[in-house]
Design a protein around this motif. Structure first.
Motif, PDB file in Angstrom:
ATOM      1  N   GLU A   1       0.833  -1.218   0.000  1.00  0.00           N
ATOM      2  CA  GLU A   1       0.000   0.000   0.000  1.00  0.00           C
ATOM      3  C   GLU A   1       0.858   1.255   0.000  1.00  0.00           C
ATOM      4  N   VAL A   2       1.914   1.233   0.784  1.00  0.00           N
ATOM      5  CA  VAL A   2       2.766   2.425   0.876  1.00  0.00           C
ATOM      6  C   VAL A   2       3.412   2.711  -0.484  1.00  0.00           C
ATOM      7  N   PHE A   3       3.990   1.695  -1.108  1.00  0.00           N
ATOM      8  CA  PHE A   3       4.634   1.953  -2.404  1.00  0.00           C
ATOM      9  C   PHE A   3       3.603   2.386  -3.443  1.00  0.00           C
ATOM     10  N   ALA A   4       2.408   1.810  -3.395  1.00  0.00           N
ATOM     11  CA  ALA A   4       1.363   2.209  -4.351  1.00  0.00           C
ATOM     12  C   ALA A   4       1.005   3.686  -4.158  1.00  0.00           C
ATOM     13  N   ALA A   5       1.004   4.140  -2.911  1.00  0.00           N
ATOM     14  CA  ALA A   5       0.610   5.523  -2.620  1.00  0.00           C
ATOM     15  C   ALA A   5       1.622   6.541  -3.152  1.00  0.00           C
ATOM     16  N   TYR A   6       2.838   6.112  -3.388  1.00  0.00           N
ATOM     17  CA  TYR A   6       3.887   7.050  -3.836  1.00  0.00           C
ATOM     18  C   TYR A   6       4.042   7.086  -5.355  1.00  0.00           C
ATOM     19  N   ARG A   7       3.251   6.270  -6.050  1.00  0.00           N
ATOM     20  CA  ARG A   7       3.422   6.221  -7.506  1.00  0.00           C
ATOM     21  C   ARG A   7       3.067   7.559  -8.157  1.00  0.00           C
ATOM     22  N   GLY A   8       3.986   8.067  -8.967  1.00  0.00           N
ATOM     23  CA  GLY A   8       3.688   9.279  -9.733  1.00  0.00           C
ATOM     24  C   GLY A   8       3.985  10.579  -9.012  1.00  0.00           C
ATOM     25  N   LEU A   9       4.502  10.523  -7.802  1.00  0.00           N
ATOM     26  CA  LEU A   9       4.818  11.753  -7.072  1.00  0.00           C
ATOM     27  C   LEU A   9       6.165  12.312  -7.537  1.00  0.00           C
TER      28      LEU A   9
END
Ligand code: BDR
Ligand code: CA
Length: 340
Positions: A176-184
């Motif tokens: 979940e954490v890595f998914a939340a940082y996608r595209g930042l």
């Protein structure tokens, strides 16, 4: 001044990371949140409170969050970190109390209160941080930056053949954490300190001797030929605590054929968080396996854009162990000297 909010599962190397941050005059610890991992979350909190008192810095908030991983049962590892999580060290019960705030509230409230100011440092499973992201998806932009100790990329795991401990304890949270940082934006992406570089931060007996010297106290001998479980006779309480903790960690590493050394992963991550150690990093898209029993918790890095997804991490590619130990020893040694 660096404002750091840390989430830990203290933990021998988490303890060294915490003591190091407390030793830095340019670091303000915003709070410490506790995740179950090496030991249960309550024990983690007691360890942190006791370490704060040992270092003469009570008053930093210590909060507990989730006491179990998001989707799988909790596994702890007293065989790696000792019955209380700090090896052979035994600290008196702390006078300080565990905060009434939940760890998730701490992350969300502090990040909102100080937008762009706080560096997050996570040296345990990512459970609390994943829950905080569910509550405040803008957390990555509210934080100044994030440093994570976790994962291993095309490098042998330390928990399963392909998985690292922090990710292995709560792989769903890490995913979940890595998914939340996608595209930042790149400067917001987490700096990931993974096993292939943290295992180079190999503490040896000579480092403990140098720590004692820097503390201005008598010689500290932790040697492979000594009986297991020997305790430090140092007159310096911080040197004695770290020595007893790290002796246990060295014996554990020897048991697993890695030599009489201790990989102090989390202490490296702490140095990275406050910009005090040299490293290079590579952009990657990271994902975590949560479906396959064989590969559960395996971290995969796409360095070539083969998935066609934007990067979500900066994985440490090289570091400088000698410089990192110089930094740790000088700074922690000076604190120990002040405490004597
Ligand atoms: C990580 O696992 C824990 O046991 C250590 O404290 C470190 O955070 C290394 O895999
Ligand atoms: Ca840890």
């Amino acid at each position: 001044m660096h404002s750091v909010l840390m989430d830990v599962d203290t933990g021998i190397d988490d303890a060294l990371a915490l003591v190091y941050l407390l030793s830095r005059p340019d670091v303000r610890l915003q709070a410490i949140t506790c995740t179950a991992g090496n030991v249960g979350a309550r024990q983690v909190a007691l360890n942190n409170l006791a370490l704060l008192e040992l270092c003469g810095t009570p008053g930093v908030e210590v909060a507990i969050g989730a006491e179990v991983p998001l989707e799988i049962p909790l596994v702890t590892t007293e065989e790696t970190h000792g019955p209380q999580g700090i090896g052979y060290a035994e600290l008196p019960p702390p006078a300080g109390r565990i905060s009434d705030r939940h760890a998730v509230d701490v992350w969300v409230d502090e990040a909102r209160k100080h937008p762009g100011e706080i560096t997050g440092l996570i040296t345990g499973p990512l459970t609390n941080f994943a829950l905080a992201l569910r509550r405040e998806p803008d957390l990555p932009r509210l934080l100044k930056g994030l440093v994570i100790m976790g994962g291993c990329f095309y490098y042998q795991g330390n928990t399963t053949p392909t998985a690292e401990w922090n990710v292995s304890v709560d792989p769903h949270a890490a995913k979940e954490v890595f998914a939340a940082y996608r595209g930042l934006p790149e400067d917001k992406l987490p700096v990931v300190c993974a096993l292939e570089t943290t295992e180079l931060i190999e503490m040896r007996p000579e480092h403990l001797q140098r720590l004692a010297e820097a503390a201005g106290t008598g010689p500290e001998l932790v040697l492979p030929g000594q009986p297991e479980g020997l305790r430090s006779s140092s007159g310096n309480p911080l040197v004695a605590c770290l020595s007893d903790a790290i002796r246990f960690y060295m014996e554990f590493h020897r048991l697993y054929d890695q030599g009489y050394v201790a990989h102090v992963h989390d202490a490296f991550a702490a140095c990275v968080a406050v910009g005090r150690t040299e490293y290079t990093a590579r952009l990657a898209t990271v994902d975590v396996e949560t479906g396959s029993p064989l590969l559960m918790g395996t971290t995969v890095a796409d360095y070539r854009g083969l998935w066609g997804l934007p990067p979500n991490a900066r994985i440490v590619a090289s570091n400088n162990p000698k410089q990192c130990f110089d930094e740790l020893i000088n700074s922690v040694g000076a604190l120990a000297r002040r405490l004597a």
